[in-house]
Design a protein around this motif. Structure first.
Motif, PDB file in Angstrom:
ATOM      1  N   UNK A 176     -51.771  93.269  24.409  1.00 33.57           N
ATOM      2  CA  UNK A 176     -51.992  92.082  23.459  1.00 33.57           C
ATOM      3  C   UNK A 176     -52.319  92.719  22.051  1.00 33.57           C
ATOM      4  N   UNK A 177     -51.380  93.009  20.983  1.00 38.02           N
ATOM      5  CA  UNK A 177     -51.321  93.565  20.054  1.00 38.02           C
ATOM      6  C   UNK A 177     -51.444  93.034  18.934  1.00 38.02           C
ATOM      7  N   UNK A 178     -51.313  91.347  18.989  1.00 35.73           N
ATOM      8  CA  UNK A 178     -51.404  90.560  17.614  1.00 35.73           C
ATOM      9  C   UNK A 178     -51.577  89.061  18.082  1.00 35.73           C
ATOM     10  N   UNK A 200     -53.654  82.077  10.057  1.00 34.07           N
ATOM     11  CA  UNK A 200     -54.424  83.293  10.199  1.00 34.07           C
ATOM     12  C   UNK A 200     -53.435  84.176  11.320  1.00 34.07           C
ATOM     13  N   UNK A 201     -53.182  85.480  10.725  1.00 29.78           N
ATOM     14  CA  UNK A 201     -52.321  86.153  11.452  1.00 29.78           C
ATOM     15  C   UNK A 201     -53.197  87.530  11.490  1.00 29.78           C
ATOM     16  N   UNK A 202     -53.283  88.180  12.683  1.00 34.27           N
ATOM     17  CA  UNK A 202     -54.069  89.451  12.765  1.00 34.27           C
ATOM     18  C   UNK A 202     -53.316  90.194  14.098  1.00 34.27           C
ATOM     19  N   UNK A 203     -52.781  91.555  13.392  1.00 37.39           N
ATOM     20  CA  UNK A 203     -52.217  92.498  14.182  1.00 37.39           C
ATOM     21  C   UNK A 203     -52.789  93.804  14.091  1.00 37.39           C
ATOM     22  N   UNK A 204     -53.123  94.379  15.270  1.00 37.38           N
ATOM     23  CA  UNK A 204     -54.005  95.626  15.440  1.00 37.38           C
ATOM     24  C   UNK A 204     -52.957  96.723  15.221  1.00 37.38           C
ATOM     25  N   UNK A 228     -52.665  94.720  10.204  1.00 37.70           N
ATOM     26  CA  UNK A 228     -52.588  93.959   9.193  1.00 37.70           C
ATOM     27  C   UNK A 228     -53.431  92.598   9.428  1.00 37.70           C
ATOM     28  N   UNK A 229     -53.857  91.827   8.333  1.00 38.91           N
ATOM     29  CA  UNK A 229     -54.416  90.896   8.765  1.00 38.91           C
ATOM     30  C   UNK A 229     -54.380  89.972   7.378  1.00 38.91           C
ATOM     31  N   UNK A 257     -55.072  91.954   4.035  1.00 37.94           N
ATOM     32  CA  UNK A 257     -55.673  93.358   4.499  1.00 37.94           C
ATOM     33  C   UNK A 257     -54.431  94.208   5.227  1.00 37.94           C
ATOM     34  N   UNK A 258     -54.338  95.498   4.860  1.00 35.82           N
ATOM     35  CA  UNK A 258     -53.215  96.077   5.591  1.00 35.82           C
ATOM     36  C   UNK A 258     -53.359  97.697   5.420  1.00 35.82           C
ATOM     37  N   UNK A 259     -52.984  98.125   6.796  1.00 34.45           N
ATOM     38  CA  UNK A 259     -52.737  99.652   6.723  1.00 34.45           C
ATOM     39  C   UNK A 259     -51.301 100.166   6.122  1.00 34.45           C
ATOM     40  N   UNK A 260     -51.081 101.452   5.826  1.00 32.57           N
ATOM     41  CA  UNK A 260     -49.782 101.856   5.363  1.00 32.57           C
ATOM     42  C   UNK A 260     -49.278 102.853   6.360  1.00 32.57           C
TER      43      UNK A 260
END
Length: 666
Positions: A176-178, A200-204, A228-229, A257-260
């Motif tokens: 379950x990744x998101x 609300x969207x939350x992806x690990x 990302x969130x 908020x997000x990574x790259x």
């Protein structure tokens, strides 16, 4: 999906066309004041040339972000700025600086660079997204060189209505990744209405395809730094004191908020270890419409705030910032503006519209330990637009505008010289367009359009050092484009429409990031924004949409040939020559299913031609069950064949993914 009969044939993008459900065809749930169209369209002359995607189609194809939703449309191709992990689109070869983003007619693109990361814009609260191409309403205002993208929010129709939704995403290893969830509520009490939404969207992370080859900074499996969130709140309150007047205030807040993810290609490349702990945008606006005798006066007032933090780290652990290439960069931007329109009918055959636009863009930025730098631009536009029915079958549309940009302040900082006042100044641009719309019979309508549009270079185009990897160019010229189009829309049956267009755009002084020698920058690879003289965009669009018996069909194809006519070996990047979308579905009582495919040929992702993303075909399959009480359960497999593909070379997309979701409407 059923389609209403059309007594008068509409052009692509009018309410009976592509990707439109019956509710939207009657303007149900669509915030009418948020729409922008060619003068006369609202009164049934059917002169609009935009295309649109409805909330129904966005949910049907699991398009949770704006970039993914726009990729459903003819003439639009999704792109990724891989080095910044940003979703972008190109509209007939024009990027987001040239095709700006609006919410309910209010500009929301970032003041500094004209872009908007479409991956931060979720779609759960939208009624419709419309894309206008070269021939577009002058009411949008300046800088619509290649068109405009307008996100239209909801307007409630019932005393109480709403929906609740939730979804879970799983990798092909059932991790379950998101997760995401959303809610929309509205009430219409006759003399007033209210609409509110939350998502609300939350992806690990996302998992790469199984056949991904190991690279120095990416070993496959879970994509590094791909989290990302995104949270979004929206609210609208409207007053309708009579049948003709309407006054609404809207509010949209996005917190991101997000990574790259790092570069994962085969080339040697300097790495970016970046994270965005903040990508926040707050938009407040007022939309009004008042009827005064034969005049309809519209007013739009807005204030938009953008806060952005970007951190660059030393390594893939994202825990130290000691090297010279590391930094903490902060943006604090806002824009304030207004638009005024006056539309009236001169004669039964002639309508006119005047418009005035004013926008003030302010950008503040600094790196930690350095002073704030301030930039300010002010832009104004005066526009006129009109149509005249030459005969019962032939209508002429004319439009013109005069735009002005005043650069009020521009500060840059260097450690050696401190704050530097850069050159400012004033630029002017004139725009015009002409269209002929001919209804050859009850089933067929032709359009012949010419449009001359412009775009002022952004603050970033002119002044940015891009963290030492670029040279500024304050003397950049204005971009100009002349668009030509011949198009036809034909109702093949009561429920099946064909739309075709042949287009050509001549672009003068096109801006492009051009590679320079590494020695001229402190942080190579080095580049500079330059006017590459001339470019040509030639292409064909085909779209077929509707029902074939019991089957729902949505399909479109784009052929785009972008040519840099200035020589020098500079490639025009990030657009494929061939792009297509295909969808076929059917309802079996309470059961439904839909299969779709996104297809793209290869594309250059570096101006020197050294990097190219390969073409791909990605397949998706979805099935659902409707309980008849407003509850819908769905399961979908995305990237069904676990295809390895990328929009930008070295930045692969997610592999096979399972999504389970529920939606309750009432």
């Amino acid at each position: 999906m059923s389609f209403p009969p059309c007594h008068r044939l509409m052009l692509a993008g009018s309410l009976c066309l592509l990707f439109t459900d019956p509710a939207l065809a009657n303007n149900d749930s669509v915030f009418d004041l948020g729409q922008i169209s060619i003068v006369g369209t609202e009164d049934g002359n059917n002169l609009n040339t935009s295309v649109g995607v409805s909330s129904t189609e966005m949910r049907r194809h699991d398009r949770e972000t704006l970039g993914e939703a726009l990729n459903l449309l003819p003439g639009v191709s999704l792109s990724k700025v891989g080095a910044r992990n940003e979703q972008m689109v190109y509209v007939r070869g024009f990027d987001l600086r040239q095709v700006p983003v609006f919410i309910d007619g209010i500009p929301v693109y970032v003041p500094y660079d004209g872009y908007a990361d479409l991956g931060r814009f979720t779609t759960f609260d939208l009624a419709r997204v419309e894309v206008s191409k070269g021939f577009s309403s002058m009411t949008y205002g300046p800088n619509t060189l290649g068109g405009a993208i307008n996100l239209i929010t909801r307007r409630p129709q019932k005393e109480f209505e709403g929906e609740l939704g939730a979804a879970m995403s799983f990798t092909d290893r059932l991790e379950n990744n998101a997760n995401w969830r959303y809610a929309n509520f509205g009430t219409n009490q006759g003399s007033w209405y209210m609409q509110a939404g939350f998502s609300y969207l939350d992806e690990d992370y996302y998992r790469l395809p199984g056949d991904f080859s190991r690279e120095p900074l990416e070993n496959g499996g879970r994509r590094e730094n791909s989290d990302r969130q995104d949270k979004k709140y929206s609210f609208k309150l409207g007053l309708t004191p009579n049948e003709t007047d309407e006054y609404a205030i809207g509010f949209v807040k996005q917190d991101g908020e997000k990574g790259n993810p790092p570069y994962a290609g085969h080339r040697s490349s300097s790495q970016r270890y970046w994270r965005w702990p903040k990508w926040d945008k707050t938009s407040t606006y007022i939309n009004t419409a008042t009827t005064l005798a034969d005049h309809r006066v519209k007013v739009r007032l807005y204030h938009d705030i953008y806060e952005n933090d970007l951190y660059a780290y030393d390594n893939g652990n994202y825990n130290t910032q000691r090297r010279g290439s590391s930094f903490r960069n902060y943006y604090s931007d806002y824009m304030t503006g207004l638009s005024l329109e006056d539309e009236w009918t001169l004669t039964p055959a002639t309508q006119l519209r005047f418009a005035y636009h004013f926008k003030r863009d302010v950008h503040h930025e600094h790196d930690a330990g350095e002073p704030w730098q301030r930039f300010e631009d002010q832009t104004q536009s005066f526009a006129i637009e009109g149509n005249h029915a030459l005969t019962d079958r032939l209508t002429l549309v004319l439009g013109a505008s005069h735009d002005r940009r005043d650069s009020k302040e521009a500060e840059t900082y260097t450690a050696a010289k401190g704050i530097i006042d850069e050159d400012t100044g004033r630029k002017y641009a004139n725009n015009g367009q002409l269209g002929l719309f001919f209804k050859s019979d009850e089933a067929t309508q032709w359009r012949f359009t010419i449009a001359r549009k412009s775009r002022f270079p952004t603050i970033k185009d002119r002044y940015s050092y891009r963290f030492g990897s670029a040279l500024p160019n304050p003397s950049l010229k204005i971009e100009h484009a002349t668009h030509f189009e011949v198009g036809v829309q034909r109702a093949l049956t009561d429920q099946l429409n064909l739309n075709a267009a042949l287009f050509r755009s001549h672009v003068k002084d096109l801006l492009q990031s051009v590679r320079l020698a590494n020695s001229v920058c402190s942080n190579p690879p080095c580049s500079q924004m330059q006017n590459v003289s001339e470019a040509r965009m030639n292409g064909v669009e085909l779209a077929l949409d509707g029902k074939l018996g019991e089957w729902d069909l949505n399909t479109n194809y784009l052929y785009l040939n972008r040519q840099n006519r200035s020589g020098g070996g500079i490639r025009l990047t990030d657009t494929p020559k061939h792009k297509a979308f295909f969808s076929l579905g059917r309802q079996f009582g309470p059961w439904s299913w839909v299969g779709s495919a996104d297809v793209s040929s290869d594309r250059y992702t570096a101006t020197d031609g050294s990097q190219k993303a390969s073409g791909f075909a990605v397949f998706n399959l979805k099935g659902g069950y409707n309980f008849g009480n407003g509850l819908q359960l769905d399961a979908s497999l995305q990237n069904l064949t676990d295809k390895e593909y990328a929009y930008s070379e070295g930045y692969p997309e997610a592999g096979r993914t399972l999504v389970l979701q529920a939606n309750l409407s009432f």
